[in-house]
Design a protein around this motif. Sequence first.
Motif, PDB file in Angstrom:
ATOM      1  N   LYS A  54       0.840  -1.213   0.000  1.00 44.73           N
ATOM      2  CA  LYS A  54       0.000   0.000   0.000  1.00 44.73           C
ATOM      3  C   LYS A  54       0.871   1.258   0.000  1.00 44.73           C
ATOM      4  CE  LYS A  54      -3.370   2.443   2.887  1.00 44.73           C
ATOM      5  NZ  LYS A  54      -4.598   2.651   2.137  1.00 44.73           N
ATOM      6  N   TRP A  55       2.009   1.166   0.692  1.00 47.00           N
ATOM      7  CA  TRP A  55       2.868   2.342   0.861  1.00 47.00           C
ATOM      8  C   TRP A  55       4.061   2.346  -0.114  1.00 47.00           C
ATOM      9  CZ3 TRP A  55       3.636   3.476   6.841  1.00 47.00           C
ATOM     10  CH2 TRP A  55       2.413   3.897   7.378  1.00 47.00           C
ATOM     11  N   GLN A  56       3.942   1.602  -1.210  1.00 48.22           N
ATOM     12  CA  GLN A  56       5.146   1.487  -2.060  1.00 48.22           C
ATOM     13  C   GLN A  56       5.572   2.833  -2.655  1.00 48.22           C
ATOM     14  OE1 GLN A  56       4.502  -1.326  -5.195  1.00 48.22           O
ATOM     15  NE2 GLN A  56       2.449  -0.568  -5.630  1.00 48.22           N
ATOM     16  N   ASP A  57       4.593   3.772  -2.836  1.00 44.19           N
ATOM     17  CA  ASP A  57       4.969   5.090  -3.352  1.00 44.19           C
ATOM     18  C   ASP A  57       5.038   6.128  -2.233  1.00 44.19           C
ATOM     19  OD1 ASP A  57       5.049   4.120  -5.948  1.00 44.19           O
ATOM     20  OD2 ASP A  57       2.872   4.357  -6.157  1.00 44.19           O
ATOM     21  N   GLY A  58       5.028   5.666  -1.005  1.00 44.30           N
ATOM     22  CA  GLY A  58       5.067   6.580   0.145  1.00 44.30           C
ATOM     23  C   GLY A  58       3.864   6.329   1.034  1.00 44.30           C
ATOM     24  N   PRO A  59       3.978   6.708   2.326  1.00 45.43           N
ATOM     25  CA  PRO A  59       2.913   6.404   3.281  1.00 45.43           C
ATOM     26  C   PRO A  59       1.597   7.103   2.940  1.00 45.43           C
ATOM     27  CG  PRO A  59       4.843   7.348   4.373  1.00 45.43           C
ATOM     28  CD  PRO A  59       5.108   7.410   2.921  1.00 45.43           C
ATOM     29  N   ARG A  60       0.494   6.388   3.105  1.00 43.88           N
ATOM     30  CA  ARG A  60      -0.849   6.940   2.897  1.00 43.88           C
ATOM     31  C   ARG A  60      -1.689   6.560   4.125  1.00 43.88           C
ATOM     32  NH1 ARG A  60      -1.661   8.528  -1.905  1.00 43.88           N
ATOM     33  NH2 ARG A  60      -3.920   8.644  -1.636  1.00 43.88           N
ATOM     34  N   ASN A  61      -2.326   7.547   4.695  1.00 50.15           N
ATOM     35  CA  ASN A  61      -3.204   7.256   5.828  1.00 50.15           C
ATOM     36  C   ASN A  61      -4.092   8.456   6.092  1.00 50.15           C
ATOM     37  OD1 ASN A  61      -1.837   9.200   7.441  1.00 50.15           O
ATOM     38  ND2 ASN A  61      -0.247   7.690   7.886  1.00 50.15           N
ATOM     39  N   LEU A  62      -4.961   8.325   7.075  1.00 47.17           N
ATOM     40  CA  LEU A  62      -5.832   9.431   7.458  1.00 47.17           C
ATOM     41  C   LEU A  62      -5.353   9.975   8.806  1.00 47.17           C
ATOM     42  CD1 LEU A  62      -8.309  11.251   7.253  1.00 47.17           C
ATOM     43  CD2 LEU A  62      -9.742   9.339   7.991  1.00 47.17           C
ATOM     44  N   LEU A  63      -4.997  11.245   8.829  1.00 44.10           N
ATOM     45  CA  LEU A  63      -4.543  11.943  10.044  1.00 44.10           C
ATOM     46  C   LEU A  63      -3.265  11.346  10.634  1.00 44.10           C
ATOM     47  CD1 LEU A  63      -8.007  12.395  11.844  1.00 44.10           C
ATOM     48  CD2 LEU A  63      -6.667  14.203  10.750  1.00 44.10           C
ATOM     49  N   ASP A  91      -7.317   9.953   0.868  1.00 46.52           N
ATOM     50  CA  ASP A  91      -6.754  10.697  -0.278  1.00 46.52           C
ATOM     51  C   ASP A  91      -6.706  12.190   0.032  1.00 46.52           C
ATOM     52  OD1 ASP A  91      -6.545   8.361  -1.638  1.00 46.52           O
ATOM     53  OD2 ASP A  91      -8.285   8.679  -2.947  1.00 46.52           O
ATOM     54  N   GLU A  92      -7.794  12.682   0.638  1.00 44.90           N
ATOM     55  CA  GLU A  92      -7.845  14.125   0.929  1.00 44.90           C
ATOM     56  C   GLU A  92      -6.769  14.504   1.945  1.00 44.90           C
ATOM     57  OE1 GLU A  92     -12.611  14.608   0.120  1.00 44.90           O
ATOM     58  OE2 GLU A  92     -11.868  14.906   2.173  1.00 44.90           O
ATOM     59  N   TRP A  93      -6.571  13.651   2.951  1.00 46.16           N
ATOM     60  CA  TRP A  93      -5.567  13.984   3.979  1.00 46.16           C
ATOM     61  C   TRP A  93      -4.156  13.957   3.388  1.00 46.16           C
ATOM     62  CZ3 TRP A  93      -5.386  16.681   8.097  1.00 46.16           C
ATOM     63  CH2 TRP A  93      -4.257  16.637   8.911  1.00 46.16           C
ATOM     64  N   VAL A  94      -3.880  12.947   2.582  1.00 41.51           N
ATOM     65  CA  VAL A  94      -2.542  12.849   1.977  1.00 41.51           C
ATOM     66  C   VAL A  94      -2.281  14.095   1.109  1.00 41.51           C
ATOM     67  CG1 VAL A  94      -1.115  11.544   0.331  1.00 41.51           C
ATOM     68  CG2 VAL A  94      -2.474  10.325   2.045  1.00 41.51           C
ATOM     69  N   ALA A  95      -3.317  14.511   0.349  1.00 42.55           N
ATOM     70  CA  ALA A  95      -3.148  15.702  -0.510  1.00 42.55           C
ATOM     71  C   ALA A  95      -2.892  16.928   0.364  1.00 42.55           C
ATOM     72  CB  ALA A  95      -4.404  15.902  -1.370  1.00 42.55           C
ATOM     73  N   HIS A  96      -3.611  17.022   1.480  1.00 41.26           N
ATOM     74  CA  HIS A  96      -3.450  18.174   2.373  1.00 41.26           C
ATOM     75  C   HIS A  96      -2.036  18.192   2.985  1.00 41.26           C
ATOM     76  CE1 HIS A  96      -4.353  21.247   5.263  1.00 41.26           C
ATOM     77  NE2 HIS A  96      -4.154  20.435   6.290  1.00 41.26           N
ATOM     78  N   VAL A  97      -1.574  17.032   3.430  1.00 40.60           N
ATOM     79  CA  VAL A  97      -0.231  16.948   4.042  1.00 40.60           C
ATOM     80  C   VAL A  97       0.816  17.407   3.021  1.00 40.60           C
ATOM     81  CG1 VAL A  97       1.516  15.338   4.941  1.00 40.60           C
ATOM     82  CG2 VAL A  97      -0.870  15.123   5.666  1.00 40.60           C
ATOM     83  N   ASN A  98       0.667  16.953   1.781  1.00 39.68           N
ATOM     84  CA  ASN A  98       1.646  17.320   0.750  1.00 39.68           C
ATOM     85  C   ASN A  98       1.568  18.805   0.404  1.00 39.68           C
ATOM     86  OD1 ASN A  98       2.643  14.746   0.545  1.00 39.68           O
ATOM     87  ND2 ASN A  98       1.196  14.140  -1.044  1.00 39.68           N
ATOM     88  N   GLU A  99       0.331  19.301   0.360  1.00 37.25           N
ATOM     89  CA  GLU A  99       0.145  20.712   0.016  1.00 37.25           C
ATOM     90  C   GLU A  99       0.789  21.603   1.080  1.00 37.25           C
ATOM     91  OE1 GLU A  99      -3.650  23.696  -0.651  1.00 37.25           O
ATOM     92  OE2 GLU A  99      -3.958  21.647   0.036  1.00 37.25           O
ATOM     93  N   VAL A 100       0.577  21.253   2.342  1.00 36.77           N
ATOM     94  CA  VAL A 100       1.165  22.068   3.420  1.00 36.77           C
ATOM     95  C   VAL A 100       2.693  21.994   3.349  1.00 36.77           C
ATOM     96  CG1 VAL A 100       1.337  22.406   5.914  1.00 36.77           C
ATOM     97  CG2 VAL A 100      -0.851  21.774   4.915  1.00 36.77           C
ATOM     98  N   ALA A 101       3.216  20.788   3.152  1.00 37.93           N
ATOM     99  CA  ALA A 101       4.680  20.649   3.072  1.00 37.93           C
ATOM    100  C   ALA A 101       5.229  21.479   1.911  1.00 37.93           C
ATOM    101  CB  ALA A 101       5.062  19.177   2.913  1.00 37.93           C
ATOM    102  N   ASP A 102       4.519  21.429   0.775  1.00 39.97           N
ATOM    103  CA  ASP A 102       5.023  22.145  -0.409  1.00 39.97           C
ATOM    104  C   ASP A 102       4.923  23.658  -0.268  1.00 39.97           C
ATOM    105  OD1 ASP A 102       5.730  19.783  -1.517  1.00 39.97           O
ATOM    106  OD2 ASP A 102       3.934  19.577  -2.773  1.00 39.97           O
ATOM    107  N   SER A 103       4.139  24.124   0.703  1.00 41.49           N
ATOM    108  CA  SER A 103       4.066  25.573   0.912  1.00 41.49           C
ATOM    109  C   SER A 103       5.239  26.051   1.774  1.00 41.49           C
ATOM    110  CB  SER A 103       2.733  25.950   1.561  1.00 41.49           C
ATOM    111  OG  SER A 103       2.729  25.489   2.905  1.00 41.49           O
TER     112      SER A 103
END
Length: 540
Positions: A410-419, A478-490
């Motif tokens: 599940k995590w082969q492209d990086g960790p995915r989870n909720l919160l 999916d929404e949480w992973v996108a949010h985590v990445n968006e915050v990191a990229d800011s």
Amino acid sequence: MDIASSPTSSTSTDVDVAVVGAGFAGLYLLHRLRGQGLSVRVFEAGSGVGGTWFWNRYPGARCDIESVDYQYSFDDDLIRDWQWSERYPRQEELLAYLNHVADRFELRRDISLNTRVTASIFDDVAQTWTVTTDQNERISARFVILATGCLTAARTPDFDGLDDFAGQWYHTARWPDGGVDFTGKRVGIIGTGSSGIQSIPVIADQAEALTVFQRTANYSVPAGNHVLSDSERKDGADGFDARRRMQKESFLGMSVPMVEAAAADMPSEERDAILEERWQMGGLPMYGAFADVLTDESSNNAAKEFFAKKIRAKVDDPDVAERLIPKGYPFGGKRICVDTNYFETFNRDNVTLVDVNESPIERITANGIKAGDTEYELDAIVFATGFDAFTGALSAIDIRGRNGQALTEKWQDGPRNLLGLAMSGFPNMFLITGPGSPSVFSNMVVSIEQHSDWIADAIAHMQDTDARIIEATDTAEDEWVAHVNEVADSTLLPQANSWYNGANVPGKPRIFMAYLGGVGDYRLHCDEVARAGYKGFALT
Ligand code: FAD
């Protein structure tokens, strides 16, 4: 209520909750979950409790959050009774504290030491987890909580020739109990992250000669450590609740406020004055020097230049100073270190700095380390080479969720989870301070208590509503992973090659793993999810 034997439970299980790991997190989870009538079993690979503070016995090992803040908050008497000796206590004292907690709350009877969990497999029919250990034990549990730690899987890079080395070698995170005597020895240390920076001054004091092999120079702030006076200890206990409240609402889980102004709007003298004030405070408050220090390049550059000046002032040899000045990545992109006499140590006659960018380590030989054209003769090598952070301890366990899906798959492209707490496809399984939560980008005791409480409350909610399964939904994940990445990229942080984003482990997917929204905002997200009846989780 013992869920395992409750009338609502259609399958019999050995325990309600299996917890993996007996560090700060596992100990608190055991106490908290027991308190709500659950049967709990904790498995710990080490021969003692304490986690990080059991394993990391290297010279100079200390926490770099102040002792008054790096402790549990769940018991007022514990806060009053335990007397910290220093602002930043040594590993021995932290380990003694955690052992005291284990005894005081009678935790040991439910902890199996010297027991490594090798697999945790979900049974789709029985809806339970089967947990297997290296002691050939197999138990079933309704819930599994992975309190395996983010900095647990020690990494010794694959240097050619290590087996040929005639001396002794050590990893800082697997230090022998009882210590190592380096008197009269020629020691080489590889790595100048937090463990290296803490241990180098202490080893240099003892060894005949110390050669430091540095790949990346790091930002380090003097600790300003000192023995606590009686009045400081009393103030610490009296003010504890107020401090903890502030930590819970803060960005980093610390009780020193961040400067709210942006450096971008300040004249340079004002910036320098703030940086100097933070430097004098000692330690990690430097992170909060400006509101925009982690997001704005000019603000970040101001901090970088400040560090460069400090290092030049401390280190006598200008060439050595230049090599010790961090370059090529933002301030904060790697965890800031907290030291006692680190830069000054390079003024000693018995210490040599080798920059492995100029002189790469070619191999380890029978006599020492060959770097560039030189063979450095050594009696001992210390690997301060860190960890396969966040995911290393998890991927070492064969974790399989619904339909036999492996967590590693599940995590082969990086960790995915909720919160950072739970994964879709892995029902009734929780992470503590996992990727996707503030985790190592916080005072971890604050984060550990918040995660443990949230999970315990979720299980209590299930007890109240007769739910058997809690599972993150794909959409919410999916929404949480996108949010985590968006915050990191800011922020500027993903620009660094760091263990925060897996850059220290060859082949590891490059994802910024900590949630950078801050401890306070993160808590609001978690509380909101719970208040909305565990929105984003399916409860059945
Ligand atoms: P850990 O303490 O890492 O405990 C996890 C336990 O799980 C370990 O004992 C391990 O043996 C066990 N385990 C793992 N896998 C298995 C398995 N398969 N089976 C059985 N057992 C298993 N954080 C801060 O906030 N402030 C600091 O100043 C600070 N200093 C640190 C200094 C060092 C040297 C290190 C390495 C970390 C530091 N940290 C600090 C982070 C620190 O890890 C956390 O603060 C905290 O101790 C983590 O507690 P934990 O219980 O989550 O994990």
